[in-house]
Scaffold this motif. Structure first.
Motif, PDB file in Angstrom:
ATOM      1  N   PRO A 280       0.820  -1.229   0.000  1.00  0.00           N
ATOM      2  CA  PRO A 280       0.000   0.000   0.000  1.00  0.00           C
ATOM      3  C   PRO A 280       0.846   1.268   0.000  1.00  0.00           C
ATOM      4  O   PRO A 280       0.311   2.371  -0.144  1.00  0.00           O
ATOM      5  N   ASP A 281       2.167   1.108   0.172  1.00  0.00           N
ATOM      6  CA  ASP A 281       3.053   2.267   0.287  1.00  0.00           C
ATOM      7  C   ASP A 281       3.615   2.729  -1.048  1.00  0.00           C
ATOM      8  O   ASP A 281       4.244   3.784  -1.121  1.00  0.00           O
ATOM      9  N   GLU A 282       3.434   1.928  -2.097  1.00  0.00           N
ATOM     10  CA  GLU A 282       4.018   2.276  -3.395  1.00  0.00           C
ATOM     11  C   GLU A 282       2.994   2.971  -4.290  1.00  0.00           C
ATOM     12  O   GLU A 282       1.811   2.673  -4.249  1.00  0.00           O
ATOM     13  N   THR A 283       3.490   3.888  -5.122  1.00  0.00           N
ATOM     14  CA  THR A 283       2.616   4.716  -5.957  1.00  0.00           C
ATOM     15  C   THR A 283       2.190   3.961  -7.219  1.00  0.00           C
ATOM     16  O   THR A 283       2.849   3.009  -7.645  1.00  0.00           O
ATOM     17  N   PRO A 284       1.099   4.415  -7.845  1.00  0.00           N
ATOM     18  CA  PRO A 284       0.697   3.821  -9.132  1.00  0.00           C
ATOM     19  C   PRO A 284       1.804   3.922 -10.185  1.00  0.00           C
ATOM     20  O   PRO A 284       1.941   3.021 -11.016  1.00  0.00           O
ATOM     21  N   GLU A 285       2.592   5.005 -10.151  1.00  0.00           N
ATOM     22  CA  GLU A 285       3.684   5.156 -11.125  1.00  0.00           C
ATOM     23  C   GLU A 285       4.718   4.048 -10.968  1.00  0.00           C
ATOM     24  O   GLU A 285       5.157   3.442 -11.953  1.00  0.00           O
ATOM     25  N   VAL A 286       5.103   3.774  -9.723  1.00  0.00           N
ATOM     26  CA  VAL A 286       6.074   2.713  -9.459  1.00  0.00           C
ATOM     27  C   VAL A 286       5.500   1.361  -9.883  1.00  0.00           C
ATOM     28  O   VAL A 286       6.177   0.550 -10.525  1.00  0.00           O
ATOM     29  N   LYS A 287       4.232   1.127  -9.556  1.00  0.00           N
ATOM     30  CA  LYS A 287       3.607  -0.160  -9.889  1.00  0.00           C
ATOM     31  C   LYS A 287       3.460  -0.334 -11.403  1.00  0.00           C
ATOM     32  O   LYS A 287       3.557  -1.457 -11.908  1.00  0.00           O
ATOM     33  N   ALA A 288       3.271   0.774 -12.112  1.00  0.00           N
ATOM     34  CA  ALA A 288       3.197   0.689 -13.573  1.00  0.00           C
ATOM     35  C   ALA A 288       4.538   0.249 -14.161  1.00  0.00           C
ATOM     36  O   ALA A 288       4.588  -0.565 -15.095  1.00  0.00           O
ATOM     37  N   HIS A 289       5.628   0.773 -13.604  1.00  0.00           N
ATOM     38  CA  HIS A 289       6.970   0.328 -14.021  1.00  0.00           C
ATOM     39  C   HIS A 289       7.125  -1.177 -13.813  1.00  0.00           C
ATOM     40  O   HIS A 289       7.613  -1.906 -14.683  1.00  0.00           O
ATOM     41  N   ILE A 290       6.720  -1.623 -12.620  1.00  0.00           N
ATOM     42  CA  ILE A 290       6.825  -3.042 -12.271  1.00  0.00           C
ATOM     43  C   ILE A 290       5.996  -3.887 -13.232  1.00  0.00           C
ATOM     44  O   ILE A 290       6.430  -4.953 -13.691  1.00  0.00           O
ATOM     45  N   GLY A 291       4.794  -3.431 -13.549  1.00  0.00           N
ATOM     46  CA  GLY A 291       3.920  -4.169 -14.468  1.00  0.00           C
ATOM     47  C   GLY A 291       4.553  -4.358 -15.834  1.00  0.00           C
ATOM     48  O   GLY A 291       4.496  -5.454 -16.410  1.00  0.00           O
ATOM     49  N   ARG A 292       5.185  -3.307 -16.365  1.00  0.00           N
ATOM     50  CA  ARG A 292       5.831  -3.416 -17.680  1.00  0.00           C
ATOM     51  C   ARG A 292       7.011  -4.384 -17.639  1.00  0.00           C
ATOM     52  O   ARG A 292       7.202  -5.191 -18.556  1.00  0.00           O
ATOM     53  N   ALA A 293       7.782  -4.312 -16.569  1.00  0.00           N
ATOM     54  CA  ALA A 293       8.939  -5.206 -16.455  1.00  0.00           C
ATOM     55  C   ALA A 293       8.499  -6.655 -16.287  1.00  0.00           C
ATOM     56  O   ALA A 293       9.089  -7.574 -16.880  1.00  0.00           O
ATOM     57  N   PHE A 294       7.454  -6.875 -15.494  1.00  0.00           N
ATOM     58  CA  PHE A 294       6.940  -8.236 -15.309  1.00  0.00           C
ATOM     59  C   PHE A 294       6.419  -8.796 -16.628  1.00  0.00           C
ATOM     60  O   PHE A 294       6.665  -9.963 -16.974  1.00  0.00           O
ATOM     61  N   SER A 295       5.709  -7.960 -17.389  1.00  0.00           N
ATOM     62  CA  SER A 295       5.213  -8.403 -18.698  1.00  0.00           C
ATOM     63  C   SER A 295       6.363  -8.791 -19.623  1.00  0.00           C
ATOM     64  O   SER A 295       6.253  -9.754 -20.403  1.00  0.00           O
TER      65      SER A 295
END
Length: 327
Positions: A280-295
């Motif tokens: 819950p501490d991470e921003t949507p921007e950070v999570k979007a980065h993670i999503g692209r890398a995971f993909s």
């Protein structure tokens, strides 16, 4: 504003002057630089006088026999004075360089070994934020400040280690070629901050941020095969989430470029990505980065990822899947 400048010069109460400095910094942050630009020559002269400990409030001998109380007032005052420099650097960017040149020597006086630890970390924190906001002109100071900052990585005070780790990262990010000759010493200074002997999570997070910035500007100067396993082991970040964009941005950039050194660490990457996804501490921007890398990992490895993903809890797996455009 003239009233503020007059108080900086003439008021004999350190707490009042400290509040004035804080107010000026707040005005710059909230009302933008234009609000104070006409008064900058006077403000800079007054700031220099305070850094040189020659202002009216610094000439008054305290009637209070409690030296600790007087020292606390000094610390509050100088923290407020030093906060002016990053405020102006943020407002002025590289145009702050001539003013910083005028204030630099007076600031560095507080970094001497004879000064208490809180003075030295005040200097290092100021240098970090000036480097962050002034940008490339900080390169002119790298040779003079980097040895101090590297030494502070070894401080017995957690605040000093934390500020030093943040500072080396910002110096490397914006200091250009002059920083390269210090990379070996920096890596040796940062290494203990990743180990179990480091008790402070925020120190460790800032050390990770420093490594991330170093990798992003000069990946060729970092032995990634040695550094990445240590770096990934301390992730996810535990306390200082202001470092998230730098740290996870670096990790994701390496993944998206299919860097062989980081691709060799897929299980660790998936673990870290899942922790970030559910946090819950991470921003949507950070999570979007993670999503692209995971993909990207999914596109490279497909079904080979399944055993790794099956080790995640349902909550972690679902959180991670929700970030992937392929889900």
């Amino acid at each position: 504003m003239n009233i503020y400048v007059k108080a900086m010069n003439e008021d004999d109460d350190k707490e009042v002057v400290a509040q004035v400095c804080t107010d000026i910094a707040d005005i710059v942050k909230e009302c933008r630089y234009a609000a104070v630009e006409p008064y900058m020559p006077q403000i800079v002269d007054s700031t220099l006088q305070l850094l040189q400990e020659q202002s009216a409030c610094q000439q008054i001998e305290s009637d209070n026999e409690d030296d600790e109380d007087d020292a606390e007032h000094d610390e509050i005052l100088m923290d407020a004075v030093s906060d002016l420099l990053p405020a102006f650097a943020k407002a002025m960017g590289s145009h702050f360089a001539p003013i910083f040149a005028k204030l630099f020597d007076a600031l560095m006086k507080f970094s001497k070994a004879s000064r208490p630890p809180q003075d030295r970390t005040m200097v290092v924190a100021t240098l970090a934020e000036v480097a962050q906001n002034m940008g490339a002109p900080i390169s002119a100071y790298v040779d003079r400040v980097m040895p101090l900052v590297i030494k502070e990585l070894l401080s017995s005070e957690a605040t000093n280690r934390r500020n030093a780790a943040f500072c080396v990262g910002e110096l490397c990010k914006n200091g250009g070629e002059p920083t390269l000759r210090f990379y070996g010493d920096i890596l040796r200074g940062l290494y203990p901050l990743f180990g179990e002997s480091e008790p402070d999570d925020a120190v460790r997070d800032n050390a990770a941020g420093a490594i991330a910035r170093m990798i992003m500007v000069h990946p060729e100067a970092i032995p990634l095969n040695q550094v990445l396993p240590v770096f990934l082991k301390v992730l996810p970040l535990k306390e200082d989430h202001e470092e998230s964009l730098a740290v996870y941005g670096c990790v994701c950039t390496l993944v998206l470029s299919s860097n062989p050194q980081i691709i060799a660490s897929v299980p660790d990457l998936v673990r870290v990505f899942a922790e970030v996804a559910i946090s819950p501490d991470e921003t949507p921007e950070v999570k979007a980065h993670i999503g692209r890398a995971f993909s990207h990992l999914l596109s490279l490895y497909g079904q080979q990822m399944q055993p790794i993903l099956s080790n995640l809890s349902t909550a972690h797996a679902n959180a991670l899947a929700s970030l992937s455009p392929r889900s």
